[in-house]
Design a protein around this motif. Structure first.
Motif, mmCIF file in Angstrom:
data_model
loop_
_atom_site.group_PDB
_atom_site.id
_atom_site.type_symbol
_atom_site.label_atom_id
_atom_site.label_comp_id
_atom_site.label_asym_id
_atom_site.label_seq_id
_atom_site.Cartn_x
_atom_site.Cartn_y
_atom_site.Cartn_z
ATOM 1 N N ALA A 245 0.885 -1.211 0.257
ATOM 2 C CA ALA A 245 -0.189 0.423 -0.390
ATOM 3 C C ALA A 245 0.701 1.030 0.167
ATOM 4 C CB ALA A 245 -1.038 0.042 0.996
ATOM 5 N N GLU A 246 1.885 1.168 1.064
ATOM 6 C CA GLU A 246 3.203 2.408 0.583
ATOM 7 C C GLU A 246 3.530 2.852 -0.217
ATOM 8 O OE1 GLU A 246 6.923 4.070 3.209
ATOM 9 O OE2 GLU A 246 5.783 2.027 3.457
ATOM 10 N N THR A 247 3.888 1.504 -1.425
ATOM 11 C CA THR A 247 4.757 1.629 -2.664
ATOM 12 C C THR A 247 3.708 2.177 -3.882
ATOM 13 O OG1 THR A 247 6.162 0.269 -1.895
ATOM 14 C CG2 THR A 247 6.069 -0.147 -4.147
ATOM 15 N N SER A 248 2.605 1.653 -2.944
ATOM 16 C CA SER A 248 1.059 2.142 -3.967
ATOM 17 C C SER A 248 0.552 3.730 -4.490
ATOM 18 C CB SER A 248 0.173 0.953 -4.222
ATOM 19 O OG SER A 248 1.031 0.261 -4.705
ATOM 20 N N ALA A 249 0.405 4.202 -2.754
ATOM 21 C CA ALA A 249 0.474 5.264 -2.675
ATOM 22 C C ALA A 249 1.605 6.168 -3.104
ATOM 23 C CB ALA A 249 0.271 5.243 -1.276
ATOM 24 N N VAL A 250 3.172 5.937 -3.376
ATOM 25 C CA VAL A 250 4.075 6.874 -3.391
ATOM 26 C C VAL A 250 4.114 6.644 -5.375
ATOM 27 C CG1 VAL A 250 6.594 7.091 -4.486
ATOM 28 C CG2 VAL A 250 5.612 6.343 -1.675
ATOM 29 N N ALA A 251 3.449 5.659 -6.000
ATOM 30 C CA ALA A 251 3.409 5.384 -6.836
ATOM 31 C C ALA A 251 2.756 6.857 -7.395
ATOM 32 C CB ALA A 251 3.641 3.971 -7.322
ATOM 33 N N GLU A 252 1.475 7.021 -7.193
ATOM 34 C CA GLU A 252 0.526 7.350 -7.044
ATOM 35 C C GLU A 252 0.836 9.021 -7.582
ATOM 36 O OE1 GLU A 252 -3.669 8.098 -6.068
ATOM 37 O OE2 GLU A 252 -3.174 6.234 -5.480
ATOM 38 N N LEU A 253 1.171 9.074 -5.853
ATOM 39 C CA LEU A 253 1.609 10.491 -6.222
ATOM 40 C C LEU A 253 2.460 10.552 -6.951
ATOM 41 C CD1 LEU A 253 1.840 13.248 -4.427
ATOM 42 C CD2 LEU A 253 4.634 11.915 -3.266
ATOM 43 N N ALA A 254 3.963 9.809 -7.842
ATOM 44 C CA ALA A 254 4.041 10.436 -9.138
ATOM 45 C C ALA A 254 3.762 10.517 -10.016
ATOM 46 C CB ALA A 254 5.244 9.852 -8.562
ATOM 47 N N VAL A 255 3.101 9.121 -10.246
ATOM 48 C CA VAL A 255 2.000 9.442 -11.477
ATOM 49 C C VAL A 255 1.249 10.834 -11.362
ATOM 50 C CG1 VAL A 255 0.255 8.448 -12.835
ATOM 51 C CG2 VAL A 255 1.827 7.267 -11.494
ATOM 52 N N ASN A 256 0.669 11.617 -10.433
ATOM 53 C CA ASN A 256 -0.374 12.621 -10.084
ATOM 54 C C ASN A 256 0.331 13.702 -10.076
ATOM 55 O OD1 ASN A 256 -2.337 10.701 -10.912
ATOM 56 N ND2 ASN A 256 -2.739 10.363 -8.870
ATOM 57 N N SER A 257 1.150 14.351 -10.244
ATOM 58 C CA SER A 257 2.398 15.538 -10.319
ATOM 59 C C SER A 257 3.590 15.928 -11.161
ATOM 60 C CB SER A 257 2.547 14.829 -8.706
ATOM 61 O OG SER A 257 3.935 14.082 -8.427
#
Length: 184
Positions: free
Chosen positions: A141-153
């Motif tokens: 979940a932590e890795t997915s959250a970081v990946a989502e942050l990277a994609v959306n910014s």
């Protein structure tokens, strides 16, 4: 059977796997991975188990069946291999960095030792390699959250190579390291 000796970090392991997988597919033979290099390593570990690789782990007997052992008969056999062109020997060691087209001429039963850092070794099976190198488990979940942050910014990634490039004088001399000014 194509057997590949894996060495180095994840990047090296993926190139070695891809070259071996390509040869195994072209010949219709199994691929095995020799992990013996990692037995005496402190900095590196086998990392391909996180992916959907299509290979078995080679046993000592698998490797010995190709390259022989330390007995007299094996040493004589390896000496006699020198009569053959290097690309027809059952133990194929990379001779120089870059693409060597003679790898395409190796026997069906071969042990590969080298880094194979060219996409030309596996470009014909690129889609297979891409599929093989997908993660075998969902990210945390932590890795997915970081990946989502990277994609959306608007984001960048900076990898600073340390450890072996700094601590090991041989590696440092070969590869070097960027100065602090470079990063600043």
């Amino acid at each position: 059977m194509v057997t590949v000796k894996l060495m180095g970090g994840l990047g090296n392991q993926t190139f070695q796997y891809a070259a071996g997988r390509s040869l195994a597919l072209a010949r219709g033979v199994p691929l095995k991975l020799d992990l013996s290099w990692f037995e005496h390593q402190e900095l590196r570990t086998y990392r391909l188990h996180h992916f959907n690789v299509s290979a078995e782990i080679a046993t000592r007997n698998d490797v010995a069946a190709i390259v022989g052992g330390s007995d007299r008969a094996s040493r004589i056999a390896r000496f006699l291999w020198r009569i053959k062109p290097y690309y027809r020997r059952p133990w194929f060691r990379q001779r120089y960095p870059g693409f060597d087209p003679n790898i395409l001429r190796v026997p069906d039963k071969v042990y590969l030792e080298g880094y194979w850092q060219s996409e030309r070794y596996f470009e014909d099976v690129e889609s297979v390699i891409q599929r093989d190198l997908t993660l075998s488990q969902s990210p945390s979940a932590e890795t997915s959250a970081v990946a989502e942050l990277a994609v959306n910014s608007q984001s960048i990634s900076l990898h600073i190579r340390r450890q072996d490039y700094i601590d090991d004088p041989v590696t440092s001399q070969v590869h070097g390291a960027c100065s602090e000014d470079y990063y600043l």
